[in-house]
Enzyme design. Sequence first.
Site: not given
Length: 464
Positions: A73, A82, A163, A286, A392, A419
């Site tokens: 990109c 990113c 993207c 998700q 979670d 996470c």
Amino acid sequence: MEYKKNDMLTVTIEDMGHDGEGIGKIDGYTVFVKDALIGDTVGAKIIKAKKNYGYARLMEILKPSADRVEPLCPYARQCGGCQIQALSYNKQLEYKQNKILNNLMRIGGFSPEEIHMEPIMGMEKPFHYRNKAQFPVGTDKEGNLVTGFYAGRTHSIISNRRCYLGVEINEKILDIIMEYMTRNHISAYDEAKGKGLVRHVLIRSGFISGELMVCLVINGTKLPYSEQLVKELTKIPGMTSISININREKTNVILGREVKVLWGQEYITDSIGSVSYQISPLSFYQVNPVQTKKLYEKALEFADLKGNETVWDVYCGIGTISLFLAQKAKQVYGVEIVSAAIEDARRNARLNQIENAEFFVGKAEEVLPGFYEEYSRTHPGENARADVIVVDPPRKGCEESVLDTMVKMQPERIVYVSCDSATLARDLRILCDKGYRIDRCVGCDMFPQTVHVETVCLLSRKAQ
Ligand code: SAH
């Protein structure tokens, strides 16, 4: 050596921090350089100086790292989406593996032998993996409509419809929407003034079902000439749901509460393994279905269910893990704070004819201890027990009262999906001081090209 603002320096990057920023040292002074990678030698300019460390801007790559690659990109550096696209994918995986291991050692105080770390689960194709994209719509300095992504840490829109994290059809959908808006003089929302109509475009795609959803988030209640837009969008194969979402608040929150269907149905359907889920514009789901399947399969493998277990899924969201586990357990209980998510969970249970899953709305730190106490009161001499507990939690990890109650419920196994490996490390230390040990631990790369990583850990109860 001490540096001050605007000093130029040459530094070799030896490590990468939390947000992917390069870290190097010169004469005992630590510098953080955004966009510099491990192995790079760079010229950088100090933009903020402290006594022992400073932040510097990357000015020049003097000697590129052997792991540096050309990003797909062209906007990879400016865009907030990113952070580490310029790092080879293998090195990204190594960075994430080490991040988990280091946090467990440094914050959790575990030795490498205690962690039983397995190789991280990466992607075969680490692009085009996201099933959901939310593009802000705005106006540039010349007054042209733009859509794309926010630049890192700001709300200025980088005009880019292509993207590489999302599905390729997103670009075509955005072209249609922009063309329709231009043709009909439909305005974009102006965040500063709180005026203008179209705020965001939300696109979701079912990777397995092939179904597509387009939802325009608008600062109003009606989309003029919407039939023209519908006519164009419905030419795209798989189009299933076209809607508007009404958000008239002056807020950073993308979606409002109300959805109006313009065409088709309100939701799309997709599946993970053998479980199907209905997903509406407001549902949490998700974003990387390929890796989610691997993660849930790992959680299921760790849970090692034989069919007669009582299982808790705490912080269950729309019940994705709960329904996965329910196929193999006697009874599953899910706990989640967002009531709309629990409505989705119950609907998805019905959709899959799963009858052994029950869901509670509320804070985990209230529901779980509350359930435990209520059980002891109504069953004198007995305690509420679980065979397996899955958690979670969000980034901040579990409340200590949740961990305490989990221990009291004496599950043979705890499966911790996380996470944020820093709070994971903190929580595992607490559980391991109270009778558990880490049996297995593995990372899962749900978000290639970014610094984020998921971890799943299996804990088992030590013999008393
Ligand atoms: N396991 C789910 C989602 C996990 S994300 C899945 O895989 O789809 C973490 C979830 O915890 C979110 O749905 C969030 O709403 C919920 N949550 C956050 N704080 C909570 C709390 N104090 N008690 C219960 N749930 C909470």
